[in-house]
Design an enzyme around this catalytic site. Structure first.
Site, PDB file in Angstrom:
ATOM      1  N   ASP A  75      -3.830  35.006 -12.367  1.00 46.23           N
ATOM      2  CA  ASP A  75      -2.748  35.550 -11.543  1.00 46.23           C
ATOM      3  C   ASP A  75      -2.372  36.926 -12.103  1.00 46.23           C
ATOM      4  O   ASP A  75      -3.252  37.756 -12.304  1.00 46.23           O
ATOM      5  CB  ASP A  75      -1.569  34.556 -11.507  1.00 46.23           C
ATOM      6  CG  ASP A  75      -0.444  34.964 -10.576  1.00 46.23           C
ATOM      7  OD1 ASP A  75      -0.572  34.752  -9.356  1.00 46.23           O
ATOM      8  OD2 ASP A  75       0.562  35.519 -11.063  1.00 46.23           O
ATOM      9  N   HIS A 126      -4.462  27.883  -6.002  1.00 39.62           N
ATOM     10  CA  HIS A 126      -4.190  29.062  -6.829  1.00 39.62           C
ATOM     11  C   HIS A 126      -4.085  28.759  -8.326  1.00 39.62           C
ATOM     12  O   HIS A 126      -4.454  29.583  -9.145  1.00 39.62           O
ATOM     13  CB  HIS A 126      -2.896  29.730  -6.359  1.00 39.62           C
ATOM     14  CG  HIS A 126      -2.556  30.966  -7.131  1.00 39.62           C
ATOM     15  ND1 HIS A 126      -3.364  32.088  -7.113  1.00 39.62           N
ATOM     16  CD2 HIS A 126      -1.518  31.259  -7.969  1.00 39.62           C
ATOM     17  CE1 HIS A 126      -2.823  33.018  -7.888  1.00 39.62           C
ATOM     18  NE2 HIS A 126      -1.711  32.536  -8.419  1.00 39.62           N
TER      19      HIS A 126
END
Length: 318
Positions: free
Chosen positions: A99, A294
């Site tokens: 991320d 994610h």
């Protein structure tokens, strides 16, 4: 077993989790996460023969959180990782980021190839420095409700996310009950960032109530301002990285993402994933994990760990 300590680096204090002996590997987490997000990787990499260090990044957890918004530029965050390597008494390291930690890892490799001998990025492709500032380009494209934009005004997102931290973390990490995860990236007028969450879904199998409680308690103490300040430097980072326009990262590299990650399934993300080699001429592998979302290193630790161990072993043997 991993241990924890606070170490001074780049003029601030960083809380780190640490395990193992061998070549140094630094793990950089993203938003809204912590060094705890690497809980499955730290023991696996230590067992594979590496000295693994995962900091709470600047602005997070038990690490320092400078008050000034401008203290969260890509130069500051990469500077922390460089400083950390030096504070650990090392001159070389391999760096892995997920991320927001991925841009830190990519830029660390870009800025300091003399220190970072290999780089792996999870979920976020390497820097393609575009034709203009990210927030300007959104506006020019007619987009006014992307979450990056909502996060800009100091205090607004903080107030929403801190109102009920347990609910915030359950929604953001645990899922929002959305058929289309990319919809969560757009903020509906008056509804805020969490407005899409219509149901309190049960936690996914990879996230326990104990895990969630740790994230919740830590963010309850720290608040969200530090992490949000990273987003408030998006345009500034574009300006600061002008000298690296069209630059490549020549170290061995690895990219990992989940097939259901909204970051790589959108138009821009999908294009960048297809063009990784433009920036990464020595890309050793592009691993898209089918069905993963994610939070890939937490969702699918065995596959991520296997790929990282293979990559880091081969890179450290060069």
């Amino acid at each position: 077993m991993s241990s924890t300590r606070v170490i001074k680096a780049n003029g601030i204090e960083l809380f780190i989790r640490e395990a193992g002996q061998g070549p140094l590997v630094v793990l950089c987490h993203g938003w809204p996460e912590l060094s705890y997000s690497w809980r499955h990787q730290i023991p696996a990499l230590a067992e594979a023969g590496f000295h693994v260090v995962a900091p709470d990044m600047r602005g997070y957890g038990a690490s320092a959180a400078p008050a000034d918004v401008t203290a969260y530029s890509i130069f500051d965050t990469v500077g922390d990782v460089v400083g950390l390597v030096q504070a650990l008494g090392e001159t070389r390291a391999m760096v892995v980021g997920h991320d927001w930690g991925a841009p830190v890892a990519w830029h660390a490799a870009l800025f300091r190839p003399d220190i970072f001998s290999a780089v792996a990025g999870l979920s976020v492709p390497p820097p393609f420095r575009g034709r203009g500032k990210p927030l300007d380009l959104l506006r020019q494209g007619g987009v006014t409700n992307f979450y990056w934009q909502y996060f800009q005004a100091p205090g607004v997102a903080e107030a929403e996310l801190e109102r009920d931290v347990a609910r915030t973390m359950r929604i953001v990490l645990g899922g929002r009950g959305l058929a289309d995860p990319s919809a969560a990236m757009f903020v509906q007028e008056g509804k805020g960032f969490l407005g899409h969450a219509t149901t309190e879904e049960p936690l996914p199998a990879w996230l326990s109530e104990t895990d969630l409680a740790y994230f919740t308690e830590t963010f309850r103490k720290s608040g969200f301002r530090g992490g949000l300040n990273w987003y408030r430097n998006l345009d500034r980072n574009w300006e600061l990285t002008a000298p690296w326009q069209d630059a490549q990262i020549h170290q061995p590299s690895l990219f990992i993402a989940g097939s259901k990650d909204a970051v790589i399934t959108g138009l821009i993300g999908a294009k960048r994933v297809n063009e990784l080699e433009r920036v990464l001429p020595n890309l050793t592998r592009k691993l898209i994990i089918e069905g993963a979302g994610h939070w890939v290193q937490q969702e699918r630790p065995e596959e991520v760990n296997a790929a990282l161990v293979k990559f880091l072993r081969e890179a450290s043997a060069r």
